[in-house]
Design a protein around this motif. Structure first.
Motif, short mmCIF file in Angstrom:
data_model
loop_
_atom_site.label_atom_id
_atom_site.label_comp_id
_atom_site.label_asym_id
_atom_site.label_seq_id
_atom_site.Cartn_x
_atom_site.Cartn_y
_atom_site.Cartn_z
N SER A 174 10.78 1.53 12.41
CA SER A 174 9.79 1.77 13.47
C SER A 174 9.32 3.22 13.49
CB SER A 174 10.38 1.39 14.83
OG SER A 174 11.44 2.28 15.18
N ARG A 175 10.10 4.10 12.91
CA ARG A 175 9.75 5.52 12.91
C ARG A 175 9.05 5.96 11.63
NH1 ARG A 175 14.91 8.90 14.00
NH2 ARG A 175 13.36 10.51 14.43
N TYR A 176 8.96 5.06 10.66
CA TYR A 176 8.38 5.44 9.37
C TYR A 176 6.87 5.19 9.37
CZ TYR A 176 7.13 5.18 4.41
OH TYR A 176 6.52 5.37 3.20
N GLN A 177 6.15 6.16 8.90
CA GLN A 177 4.70 6.03 8.76
C GLN A 177 4.30 6.47 7.35
OE1 GLN A 177 2.41 4.72 11.00
NE2 GLN A 177 1.10 4.85 9.19
N PRO A 178 3.92 5.53 6.47
CA PRO A 178 3.56 5.92 5.10
C PRO A 178 2.28 6.73 5.07
CG PRO A 178 3.02 3.61 5.48
CD PRO A 178 3.78 4.08 6.69
N ASP A 179 2.20 7.66 4.11
CA ASP A 179 0.95 8.38 3.92
C ASP A 179 -0.04 7.46 3.22
OD1 ASP A 179 1.60 8.37 1.20
OD2 ASP A 179 2.39 10.41 1.24
N SER A 180 -1.25 7.91 3.03
CA SER A 180 -2.30 7.04 2.49
C SER A 180 -1.98 6.57 1.07
CB SER A 180 -3.65 7.77 2.51
OG SER A 180 -3.58 8.97 1.74
N ALA A 181 -1.39 7.44 0.24
CA ALA A 181 -1.07 7.06 -1.14
C ALA A 181 0.01 5.99 -1.16
CB ALA A 181 -0.62 8.29 -1.92
N MET A 182 1.05 6.18 -0.34
CA MET A 182 2.12 5.17 -0.29
C MET A 182 1.62 3.88 0.33
SD MET A 182 5.36 5.04 -1.21
CE MET A 182 5.36 3.33 -1.73
N GLN A 183 0.74 4.00 1.31
CA GLN A 183 0.18 2.80 1.93
C GLN A 183 -0.59 1.97 0.93
OE1 GLN A 183 0.59 1.81 5.41
NE2 GLN A 183 0.01 -0.03 4.27
N ALA A 184 -1.32 2.63 0.04
CA ALA A 184 -2.08 1.91 -0.99
C ALA A 184 -1.14 1.13 -1.91
CB ALA A 184 -2.91 2.90 -1.81
N VAL A 185 0.02 1.71 -2.20
CA VAL A 185 1.02 1.01 -3.02
C VAL A 185 1.58 -0.18 -2.26
CG1 VAL A 185 3.28 1.22 -4.11
CG2 VAL A 185 1.62 3.06 -4.34
N ILE A 186 1.95 0.04 -1.01
CA ILE A 186 2.54 -1.02 -0.18
C ILE A 186 1.59 -2.20 -0.04
CG2 ILE A 186 3.36 -1.58 2.14
CD1 ILE A 186 4.38 1.33 2.30
N ASP A 187 0.31 -1.92 0.10
CA ASP A 187 -0.68 -2.99 0.28
C ASP A 187 -0.72 -3.94 -0.92
OD1 ASP A 187 -1.34 -2.01 2.75
OD2 ASP A 187 -3.13 -0.94 2.06
N GLN A 188 -0.33 -3.44 -2.08
CA GLN A 188 -0.36 -4.27 -3.29
C GLN A 188 0.84 -5.19 -3.41
OE1 GLN A 188 -1.68 -1.98 -6.95
NE2 GLN A 188 -1.52 -0.27 -5.53
N LEU A 189 1.86 -4.99 -2.57
CA LEU A 189 3.10 -5.75 -2.71
C LEU A 189 3.08 -7.09 -1.98
CD1 LEU A 189 5.73 -2.88 -2.32
CD2 LEU A 189 4.81 -3.88 -4.41
N GLU A 190 2.19 -7.26 -1.04
CA GLU A 190 2.10 -8.51 -0.27
C GLU A 190 3.48 -8.88 0.29
OE1 GLU A 190 -0.52 -11.63 -1.87
OE2 GLU A 190 -0.81 -10.33 -3.61
N LEU A 191 4.01 -8.01 1.12
CA LEU A 191 5.35 -8.18 1.66
C LEU A 191 5.38 -9.14 2.85
CD1 LEU A 191 6.37 -4.41 1.65
CD2 LEU A 191 7.17 -6.15 0.05
#
Length: 332
Positions: free
Chosen positions: A42-59
């Motif tokens: 709940s305290r973690y906020q990815p930066d834009s570069a990490m967010q772009a990676v996360i979006d590709q994972l379809e978690l």
């Protein structure tokens, strides 16, 4: 009067921080790791570069919470090498899972853009494996071992497992859990169901892994084909050159004999002279064609060596782009 109030304010801030950390530790002890993960996530906020990676994972929601609880970071070379020691690296040397944190190397090479999401998924599965209960881990280990039995002859898998056995003894199933989850398409349905806890579309991750590996495979396959052709020509070319030289020397000697006979009336008539001359000219044309063919082969041979050298540079560039160090090589 105002400046006196500042000191308690800083103290209050410190106390709040301590209470929050203490509360998270208490939650982990009282309700187990899932609640603790939820608190950290709940305290973690990815930066834009990490967010772009996360979006590709379809978690899935569970996968996203676990990833956020691992606080993944994309790091440049110097920072990454400080975070990840050699014995903690993934097979691609692009990430590590250390002290419940995920570190991923920030790959700049546009050809290898699939490396970051695949590596992040690989490390996420380490986090998942770490959190398996004893009985559940035993069940998953059996599924992993059964799946490994099907793929252990795959040279890429075999090389990776051998590397891990040397670098991280006792962690085979942990590593295979991540390798199979991100690199093997068709697996046992029960194991597929296990991975579906974390990924909505695991097949897409495997496809990204294949695309990433294909960049290296293409170079490797071309280099192997060139090396084979160069070695074959290196053996055959000197033999053919020596044969050509011998035939050229023999032709030169025969021409001298022919000219001497012609000058000394050695032919009984013009027909026999023309016949002998015709044979020599035919041999000369044939030998010239052979010379041109050998020269062309030499040019091709040299071009292949130049290309192989260029591929060597290319491999180094690719390896440099994935953390500035070479991928682990199989020990001889």
């Amino acid at each position: 009067m105002t400046h006196v109030a500042k000191r308690p304010k800083r103290l209050l801030s410190t106390l709040v921080g301590l209470v929050m950390i203490g509360g998270m530790a208490w939650a982990g002890l009282t309700y187990g790791p899932e609640l603790y993960d939820a608190a950290v996530a709940s305290r973690y906020q990815p930066d834009s570069a990490m967010q772009a990676v996360i979006d590709q994972l379809e978690l899935t929601d569970k996968g996203r919470q676990l990833l956020y609880a691992s606080q993944p970071q994309l790091q440049d070379k110097t920072e990454f090498n400080k975070s990840c020691k050699s014995t903690e690296r993934t097979a691609a040397i692009l990430g590590c899972y250390h002290l419940r944190r995920i570190y991923v190397y920030n790959v700049q090479n546009q050809e290898l853009t699939n490396a970051e999401p695949v590596t992040t998924a690989h490390e996420l599965l380490h986090a998942a494996y770490e959190r398996l209960g004893s009985s559940e881990r035993q069940r998953i280990d059996k599924l992993i071992e059964a799946e490994y039995a099907k793929i252990k002859t795959n040279p890429v898998i075999a090389s990776m497992v051998k590397y891990y056995d040397q670098a991280e003894p006792g962690e085979r199933n942990n590593e295979l859990h991540s390798i199979i989850g991100t690199q093997i398409g068709t697996i046992n349905s029960e194991l597929e169901q296990h991975y579906s806890r974390y990924f909505r579309n695991r097949a897409a991750i495997v496809a990204r892994s294949d695309a990433y590996q294909a960049v290296f495979d293409k170079v490797d396959q071309e280099a192997k084909a060139l090396s084979k052709a160069i070695n074959q020509e290196a053996t055959q070319l000197p033999t053919d050159q020596a044969q050509y030289k011998e035939m050229a020397e023999q032709l030169s000697a025969d021409i001298k004999v022919f000219n001497a006979r012609a000058q000394n009336g050695g032919f009984r008539d013009d027909a026999s002279f023309q016949a002998a001359r015709k044979k020599l000219l035919a041999r000369q044309r044939s030998l010239e064609a052979q010379r041109l063919a050998i020269n062309q082969r030499v040019e091709i041979y040299n071009a292949k060596i130049t290309r192989l050298n260029a591929l060597s540079v290319r491999v180094n560039e690719l390896n440099q782009s994935i953390n500035g160090i070479e991928q682990p090589k199989e020990q001889v």
